[in-house]
Design a protein around this motif. Structure first.
Motif, PDB file in Angstrom:
ATOM      1  N   ASP A 191       0.822  -1.214   0.000  1.00  0.00           N
ATOM      2  CA  ASP A 191       0.000   0.000   0.000  1.00  0.00           C
ATOM      3  C   ASP A 191       0.857   1.266   0.000  1.00  0.00           C
ATOM      4  OD1 ASP A 191      -2.284  -1.476  -0.075  1.00  0.00           O
ATOM      5  OD2 ASP A 191      -2.938  -1.017   1.971  1.00  0.00           O
ATOM      6  N   ASP A 192       1.903   1.283   0.810  1.00  0.00           N
ATOM      7  CA  ASP A 192       2.745   2.483   0.871  1.00  0.00           C
ATOM      8  C   ASP A 192       3.402   2.763  -0.469  1.00  0.00           C
ATOM      9  OD1 ASP A 192       2.059   2.811   3.491  1.00  0.00           O
ATOM     10  OD2 ASP A 192       3.945   2.059   4.329  1.00  0.00           O
ATOM     11  N   GLU A 193       3.845   1.699  -1.131  1.00  0.00           N
ATOM     12  CA  GLU A 193       4.470   1.837  -2.450  1.00  0.00           C
ATOM     13  C   GLU A 193       3.461   2.374  -3.460  1.00  0.00           C
ATOM     14  OE1 GLU A 193       7.292  -1.069  -5.222  1.00  0.00           O
ATOM     15  OE2 GLU A 193       5.716  -1.945  -3.967  1.00  0.00           O
ATOM     16  N   LEU A 195       0.674   4.075  -2.800  1.00  0.00           N
ATOM     17  CA  LEU A 195       0.264   5.441  -2.442  1.00  0.00           C
ATOM     18  C   LEU A 195       1.307   6.458  -2.878  1.00  0.00           C
ATOM     19  CD1 LEU A 195      -1.228   4.732   1.103  1.00  0.00           C
ATOM     20  CD2 LEU A 195      -2.496   5.439  -0.940  1.00  0.00           C
ATOM     21  N   THR A 196       2.572   6.125  -2.688  1.00  0.00           N
ATOM     22  CA  THR A 196       3.647   7.029  -3.130  1.00  0.00           C
ATOM     23  C   THR A 196       3.573   7.247  -4.638  1.00  0.00           C
ATOM     24  OG1 THR A 196       5.097   6.344  -1.314  1.00  0.00           O
ATOM     25  CG2 THR A 196       6.143   7.353  -3.242  1.00  0.00           C
ATOM     26  N   TRP A 197       3.338   6.171  -5.372  1.00  0.00           N
ATOM     27  CA  TRP A 197       3.238   6.283  -6.829  1.00  0.00           C
ATOM     28  C   TRP A 197       2.019   7.107  -7.242  1.00  0.00           C
ATOM     29  CZ3 TRP A 197      -0.452   3.930 -10.223  1.00  0.00           C
ATOM     30  CH2 TRP A 197      -0.162   4.094 -11.581  1.00  0.00           C
ATOM     31  N   GLN A 199       0.496   9.455  -5.629  1.00  0.00           N
ATOM     32  CA  GLN A 199       0.740  10.868  -5.364  1.00  0.00           C
ATOM     33  C   GLN A 199       1.713  11.456  -6.377  1.00  0.00           C
ATOM     34  OE1 GLN A 199       1.488  11.629  -1.098  1.00  0.00           O
ATOM     35  NE2 GLN A 199       0.340   9.737  -0.682  1.00  0.00           N
ATOM     36  N   GLY A 200       2.681  10.646  -6.796  1.00  0.00           N
ATOM     37  CA  GLY A 200       3.598  11.090  -7.843  1.00  0.00           C
ATOM     38  C   GLY A 200       2.912  11.304  -9.172  1.00  0.00           C
ATOM     39  N   ALA A 205      -3.006  13.435  -1.749  1.00  0.00           N
ATOM     40  CA  ALA A 205      -2.821  12.439  -0.693  1.00  0.00           C
ATOM     41  C   ALA A 205      -4.140  12.082  -0.019  1.00  0.00           C
ATOM     42  CB  ALA A 205      -1.825  12.967   0.338  1.00  0.00           C
ATOM     43  N   ARG A 209      -5.453   7.300  -0.698  1.00  0.00           N
ATOM     44  CA  ARG A 209      -5.714   6.128   0.150  1.00  0.00           C
ATOM     45  C   ARG A 209      -7.131   5.609  -0.048  1.00  0.00           C
ATOM     46  NH1 ARG A 209      -2.877   3.888   4.028  1.00  0.00           N
ATOM     47  NH2 ARG A 209      -1.418   5.657   4.092  1.00  0.00           N
TER      48      ARG A 209
END
Length: 335
Positions: A191-193, A195-197, A199-200, A205, A209
């Motif tokens: 999930d963190d990976e 979410l970072t993508w 947002q990129g 943000a 999620r």
């Protein structure tokens, strides 16, 4: 035409691993929204690149540029016409003329004419000397005739050609096709990976999620929701809007998308009614009504609708009927 976007990190990682695999046919499989097409294109780019880097295709050479502008002589994209138009691949002259002359609509299946062109392409000599690639996506859109034509080529592949099949429903492929391919299960990113993508890619943000949850954890599907205008606030309001009979909540949906959205509402309500945890919405987003019996009947009804959603007789009437049946199920009284 703009260049294809740089792939997500988990797609690039899989491409590096698969690019060195031996064999003439590779099958990428997994649920929709995990990047099958992106991975297939990355592999084709790497196999055909003139200046391959440790990370794959260089995205600078003439070969990579030809892929970006959809003119590479050694890459054949075997897609349904609707998908080709969406992804900006040119149709054959014959197909384009038939559609322009309104003799028929773009096909949602991979047509036998396109398959014959792909087979003829596979038998030609490589134009750039680095082999040839046939990219098939979504592979489950082949009908029986088209699939059998591909099978014959997979059984006796011409030299210097590699096939990469990408599918979101591997169970729909002929077992004989699956058995002739090296199979790769698409990786789910953390999930963190994801979410970072997201947002990129420009997803706020606050929305990322919620939309990742809405997409069942599939990042490309979450990005599709964001680009379609969905926000966290709008998504959270969907179940109760459906319960009110508000058809506007489906206004921007195609019929298949509408059925998918309602299935998510129904799934989460059934999960809550049977003591489980909702997957796509927060518990507070869900309406209070709906018996288990009524929700189960609604689920079966949606499964029936799903089979014909690609070809509704009248879209507006279909959406109204879907919401009316949903409202009826959601207002069934609890015992």
């Amino acid at each position: 035409m703009e260049r294809d976007a740089v792939s997500a990190p988990w797609i690039a990682q899989q491409a590096r691993q698969l690019a060195v695999q031996q064999g003439h046919a590779l099958l990428l499989q997994g649920p929709s929204g995990l990047g099958q097409y992106s991975l297939a294109l990355d592999l084709a780019r790497t196999w055909l690149c003139e200046e391959v880097t440790p990370d794959g295709g260089c995205r600078r050479c003439a070969s990579c540029h030809a892929i970006d502008v959809r003119t590479h002589a050694d890459l054949f994209a075997l897609l349904p016409e609707t998908v080709m138009l969406e992804l900006e691949w040119p149709l054959s002259e014959k197909a384009q003329k038939e559609i322009d002359d309104k003799k028929r609509k773009p096909s949602r299946e991979i047509r036998i004419d396109a398959m014959r062109d792909a087979i003829e392409f596979a038998q030609r000599t490589s134009g750039r000397g680095r082999g040839k690639v046939v990219l098939v996506y979504p592979a489950e859109r082949m009908n029986m005739v088209t699939a059998n034509a591909l099978l014959k080529t997979l059984e006796e592949p011409p030299g210097q050609v590699r096939f990469v099949l990408a599918t979101e429903a591997a169970h729909q492929l002929l077992p004989t096709i699956r058995s002739r391919c090296l199979s790769h299960a698409m990786r789910w990113p953390a999930d963190d990976e994801a979410l970072t993508w997201l947002q990129g890619e420009g997803v706020p943000a606050a929305d990322a999620r919620v939309l990742l949850r809405a997409a069942g954890g599939r990042p490309e599907a979450a990005l599709g929701l964001a680009r379609a205008g969905r926000t966290a606030r709008a998504w959270s309001q969907v179940p109760k809007a459906v319960a009110r009979g508000d058809v506007s909540v489906l206004a921007e949906c195609t019929p298949p998308q509408a059925v998918d959205l309602l299935q998510k509402v129904c799934h989460d309500l059934l999960a809550v009614r049977t003591g489980g945890t909702p997957r796509f919405f927060e518990p507070a987003d869900l309406p209070a009504g709906g018996t288990t019996q009524a929700l189960s009947a609604w689920w079966r009804d949606l499964a029936t609708e799903q089979r014909g959603a690609e070809h509704p007789f009248q879209v507006a009437l279909m959406l109204e009927a879907l919401v009316a049946r949903a409202r009826s199920a959601l207002h069934s009284a609890q015992p």
